[in-house]
Design a protein around this motif. Structure first.
Motif, PDB file in Angstrom:
ATOM      1  N   PHE A 156      -3.927   2.234  -2.707  1.00 39.44           N
ATOM      2  CA  PHE A 156      -3.824   3.503  -1.978  1.00 39.44           C
ATOM      3  C   PHE A 156      -4.778   3.470  -0.788  1.00 39.44           C
ATOM      4  CE2 PHE A 156      -2.562   6.434  -5.798  1.00 39.44           C
ATOM      5  CZ  PHE A 156      -1.258   6.005  -5.679  1.00 39.44           C
ATOM      6  N   VAL A 157      -4.289   3.978   0.334  1.00 44.84           N
ATOM      7  CA  VAL A 157      -5.126   4.123   1.524  1.00 44.84           C
ATOM      8  C   VAL A 157      -5.198   5.617   1.836  1.00 44.84           C
ATOM      9  CG1 VAL A 157      -5.316   3.609   3.990  1.00 44.84           C
ATOM     10  CG2 VAL A 157      -4.523   1.835   2.400  1.00 44.84           C
ATOM     11  N   GLY A 158      -6.390   6.173   1.830  1.00 40.18           N
ATOM     12  CA  GLY A 158      -6.573   7.610   2.047  1.00 40.18           C
ATOM     13  C   GLY A 158      -5.986   8.042   3.384  1.00 40.18           C
ATOM     14  N   ALA A 159      -5.165   9.111   3.373  1.00 41.67           N
ATOM     15  CA  ALA A 159      -4.527   9.595   4.605  1.00 41.67           C
ATOM     16  C   ALA A 159      -4.666  11.099   4.739  1.00 41.67           C
ATOM     17  CB  ALA A 159      -3.053   9.199   4.614  1.00 41.67           C
ATOM     18  N   VAL A 204       0.847  -1.199   0.000  1.00 46.61           N
ATOM     19  CA  VAL A 204       0.000   0.000   0.000  1.00 46.61           C
ATOM     20  C   VAL A 204       0.879   1.244   0.000  1.00 46.61           C
ATOM     21  CG1 VAL A 204      -1.835  -1.097   1.351  1.00 46.61           C
ATOM     22  CG2 VAL A 204      -0.121   0.298   2.508  1.00 46.61           C
ATOM     23  N   HIS A 205       0.288   2.341  -0.443  1.00 49.90           N
ATOM     24  CA  HIS A 205       0.829   3.666  -0.172  1.00 49.90           C
ATOM     25  C   HIS A 205      -0.254   4.467   0.514  1.00 49.90           C
ATOM     26  CE1 HIS A 205       3.524   6.964  -0.288  1.00 49.90           C
ATOM     27  NE2 HIS A 205       4.365   6.355  -1.101  1.00 49.90           N
ATOM     28  N   LEU A 206       0.040   4.996   1.706  1.00 58.10           N
ATOM     29  CA  LEU A 206      -0.873   5.970   2.295  1.00 58.10           C
ATOM     30  C   LEU A 206      -0.843   7.176   1.370  1.00 58.10           C
ATOM     31  CD1 LEU A 206      -0.240   5.873   6.136  1.00 58.10           C
ATOM     32  CD2 LEU A 206      -1.378   4.224   4.675  1.00 58.10           C
ATOM     33  N   TRP A 207      -2.016   7.791   1.129  1.00 53.67           N
ATOM     34  CA  TRP A 207      -2.102   8.775   0.037  1.00 53.67           C
ATOM     35  C   TRP A 207      -2.913   9.969   0.496  1.00 53.67           C
ATOM     36  CZ3 TRP A 207       1.212   8.747  -3.605  1.00 53.67           C
ATOM     37  CH2 TRP A 207       0.988   9.380  -4.827  1.00 53.67           C
ATOM     38  N   THR A 208      -2.254  11.130   0.673  1.00 53.53           N
ATOM     39  CA  THR A 208      -2.988  12.290   1.200  1.00 53.53           C
ATOM     40  C   THR A 208      -3.946  12.937   0.199  1.00 53.53           C
ATOM     41  OG1 THR A 208      -1.121  13.758   0.745  1.00 53.53           O
ATOM     42  CG2 THR A 208      -1.284  12.878   2.976  1.00 53.53           C
ATOM     43  N   PRO A 209      -3.734  12.791  -1.129  1.00 51.42           N
ATOM     44  CA  PRO A 209      -4.778  13.330  -2.025  1.00 51.42           C
ATOM     45  C   PRO A 209      -6.123  12.606  -1.854  1.00 51.42           C
ATOM     46  CG  PRO A 209      -2.716  12.990  -3.227  1.00 51.42           C
ATOM     47  CD  PRO A 209      -2.545  12.351  -1.872  1.00 51.42           C
ATOM     48  N   LEU A 210      -6.104  11.437  -1.242  1.00 53.54           N
ATOM     49  CA  LEU A 210      -7.341  10.705  -0.928  1.00 53.54           C
ATOM     50  C   LEU A 210      -7.684  10.969   0.530  1.00 53.54           C
ATOM     51  CD1 LEU A 210      -7.210   6.933  -1.986  1.00 53.54           C
ATOM     52  CD2 LEU A 210      -8.816   8.659  -2.796  1.00 53.54           C
ATOM     53  N   GLN A 211      -8.953  11.215   0.806  1.00 54.63           N
ATOM     54  CA  GLN A 211      -9.376  11.468   2.184  1.00 54.63           C
ATOM     55  C   GLN A 211      -9.274  10.218   3.040  1.00 54.63           C
ATOM     56  OE1 GLN A 211     -10.097  14.621   3.599  1.00 54.63           O
ATOM     57  NE2 GLN A 211      -8.952  14.864   1.686  1.00 54.63           N
ATOM     58  N   TYR A 212      -8.941  10.419   4.303  1.00 51.95           N
ATOM     59  CA  TYR A 212      -8.943   9.306   5.247  1.00 51.95           C
ATOM     60  C   TYR A 212     -10.323   8.644   5.223  1.00 51.95           C
ATOM     61  CZ  TYR A 212      -9.573   6.657   9.448  1.00 51.95           C
ATOM     62  OH  TYR A 212      -9.896   5.629  10.310  1.00 51.95           O
ATOM     63  N   GLY A 213     -10.318   7.336   5.220  1.00 54.23           N
ATOM     64  CA  GLY A 213     -11.582   6.594   5.206  1.00 54.23           C
ATOM     65  C   GLY A 213     -11.810   5.924   3.855  1.00 54.23           C
ATOM     66  N   THR A 214     -11.159   6.440   2.809  1.00 47.67           N
ATOM     67  CA  THR A 214     -11.321   5.840   1.486  1.00 47.67           C
ATOM     68  C   THR A 214     -10.065   5.042   1.110  1.00 47.67           C
ATOM     69  OG1 THR A 214     -10.520   7.860   0.446  1.00 47.67           O
ATOM     70  CG2 THR A 214     -12.893   7.618   0.621  1.00 47.67           C
ATOM     71  N   MET A 249      -3.014   4.138   9.086  1.00 46.60           N
ATOM     72  CA  MET A 249      -2.153   2.955   9.298  1.00 46.60           C
ATOM     73  C   MET A 249      -2.989   1.733   9.666  1.00 46.60           C
ATOM     74  SD  MET A 249       1.276   4.316  11.184  1.00 46.60           S
ATOM     75  CE  MET A 249       0.540   5.168  12.564  1.00 46.60           C
ATOM     76  N   LEU A 250      -3.994   1.974  10.509  1.00 46.14           N
ATOM     77  CA  LEU A 250      -4.867   0.867  10.913  1.00 46.14           C
ATOM     78  C   LEU A 250      -5.610   0.317   9.696  1.00 46.14           C
ATOM     79  CD1 LEU A 250      -6.032  -0.832  13.191  1.00 46.14           C
ATOM     80  CD2 LEU A 250      -7.613   1.035  13.709  1.00 46.14           C
ATOM     81  N   ARG A 251      -6.128   1.222   8.881  1.00 51.09           N
ATOM     82  CA  ARG A 251      -6.818   0.801   7.646  1.00 51.09           C
ATOM     83  C   ARG A 251      -5.870  -0.001   6.739  1.00 51.09           C
ATOM     84  NH1 ARG A 251     -12.305   3.465   6.398  1.00 51.09           N
ATOM     85  NH2 ARG A 251     -12.985   2.947   8.492  1.00 51.09           N
ATOM     86  N   ALA A 252      -4.642   0.490   6.622  1.00 53.05           N
ATOM     87  CA  ALA A 252      -3.670  -0.173   5.743  1.00 53.05           C
ATOM     88  C   ALA A 252      -3.369  -1.581   6.238  1.00 53.05           C
ATOM     89  CB  ALA A 252      -2.381   0.658   5.672  1.00 53.05           C
ATOM     90  N   ALA A 253      -3.242  -1.720   7.557  1.00 49.46           N
ATOM     91  CA  ALA A 253      -2.950  -3.038   8.131  1.00 49.46           C
ATOM     92  C   ALA A 253      -4.141  -3.978   7.934  1.00 49.46           C
ATOM     93  CB  ALA A 253      -2.618  -2.899   9.619  1.00 49.46           C
TER      94      ALA A 253
END
Ligand code: ZN
Ligand code: ZN
Length: 395
Positions: free
Chosen positions: A350-353, A165-175, A376-380
């Motif tokens: 991508f995990v929204g961050a 995964v990549h945590l991705w700030t252009p995506l909102q947390y939760g998506t 991070m929790l979502r990514a895990a």
């Protein structure tokens, strides 16, 4: 309780430690190919958890092996661990303590997430089928990258699927998001050195001006995308650095340009390269300047397996609900996860961050970059659910 729910419960318990680990790493970033202390720290944490650990893999890479209690397919998960040459401008207590070096891409959070996964898997190892291999990969940010060397040293030998995964700030947390097929760009990098003849700014007829030759070359290179490449196949030619001269009344003898070429399709990549080299060889000569080209082949395009991207859309909707799951557009950033999925079935996600409420509003590689740490929790959850779904469906 389903297996997914049981894992989520355990990961929620581990979450405060992931935050602690991420903040430690954020304070102590190391540049690509120099992650010596970071990898020793990771290996130490893994050993405390009782993991089987390989160190010094492909440079500063670390691999944790968790053997399930039952036979089954082997799945790898990957985190990258390197930071960037950027001065941290945040003022929070976990801001970088290393001048000019910063975790401005979120790899600290990827590492902390993977440590959380290691702890989870250790605690449920007897019930796992097959092996889980956790890759802590150095040097994602700079070509040739860390992935290719780790692969050469066997980290995906006997692996049936790999997820990252990549945590991705252009995506909102939760998506969360991905796409099947070409997802991230192929990249090549170049340095062009033009040489002319320096001279007096008032006497151009006695000189060969590399500013004029360089400016013409920049314009000519822009015609690769506008005139040569198929308009339906995306490509980018960027000259990000143009250095010439030091004084307003002196004609510059040297001009150095640096840049990058991006594409998704291999034919477009080859065409852009060919035209690029032809133009660099021909255009400066029109102005009497000579050109020396240093061309560095970068990462290939990251192409997600159709079936594994399909798995993402099912698994992620089951975990987070349909409305949280998006199909991403292709992204012109590059990622050396591409090498793993060239060789093994897998998916990059991508995990929204991003979250304005906690200041996570800056793009990746920005001096004030930060994330919503709950990502991070979502990514895990996502990576382990992908792995366990693969194993369950392979049975
Ligand atoms: Zn980055
Ligand atoms: Zn990154």
């Amino acid at each position: 309780m389903t297996e997914n729910e049981a894992r989520t419960e355990r990961l929620k318990e581990l979450y405060p430690r992931m935050v602690e680990w991420r903040r430690y790493l954020h304070r102590h970033p190391e540049l690509s190919f120099q992650e010596e202390r970071t990898s020793a720290w990771i290996a130490g944490k893994l050993r405390e958890m009782g993991c089987e650990v390989r160190e010094g893999v492909g440079g500063h890479g670390v691999v944790a092996v968790i053997r399930g209690g039952q036979p089954g397919p082997n799945v790898a998960l990957r985190a990258d661990i390197d930071a960037l040459a950027i001065q941290d401008e945040k003022t929070c207590d976990y801001a970088s303590t290393v001048p000019g070096v910063m975790h401005a891409c979120g790899h600290d959070a990827h590492t902390a997430t993977m440590l959380g996964i290691a702890s989870l898997y250790r605690s449920i190892a007897p019930s796992l089928k097959g092996e889980r291999r956790l890759l802590f990969q150095p040097a994602e940010e700079i070509c040739p990258g860390g992935a290719i060397r780790m692969i050469e040293e066997g980290v995906i030998d006997r692996i049936d699927a790999i997820y990252g995964v990549h945590l991705w700030t252009p995506l909102q947390y939760g998506t969360v998001a991905t796409r099947s097929g070409p997802f991230m760009a192929a990249t090549d990098e170049f340095t062009i050195r033009l040489t002319g003849k320096g001279g007096h700014g008032g006497l151009p007829h006695n000189a060969i001006d590399t500013v004029v030759a360089g400016a013409a070359l920049v314009q000519a290179l822009q015609t690769i995308v506008s005139r040569n490449v198929d308009p339906l196949s995306p490509a980018v030619v960027t000259i990000g650095s143009f250095q010439a001269g030091a004084s307003g009344n002196v004609i510059a003898e040297q001009c150095v340009m640096k840049g990058t070429i991006r594409s998704f399709d291999e034919r477009t990549r080859q065409l852009a390269r060919k035209r690029f080299k032809e133009i660099v060889a021909a255009a400066p000569a029109v102005y009497g300047a000579s050109a020396e080209l240093e061309f560095r082949e970068g990462y290939p395009a990251l192409v997600n397996d159709d079936g594994e991207a399909g798995r993402f859309f099912r698994v992620a909707a089951g975990l987070f609900g349909e409305e949280a799951v998006k199909e991403s557009d292709p992204v012109m950033a590059a990622e050396d996860f591409a090498y793993y999925v060239q060789r093994t079935k897998g998916c990059f996600m991508f995990v929204g961050a991003g979250n304005p409420e906690c200041g996570a509003i800056y793009p990746h590689h920005h001096p004030r970059f930060d994330i919503d740490e709950r990502a991070m929790l979502r990514a895990a959850e996502l990576m382990t659910a992908m792995a366990e779904n693969f194993v369950a469906e392979s049975a």
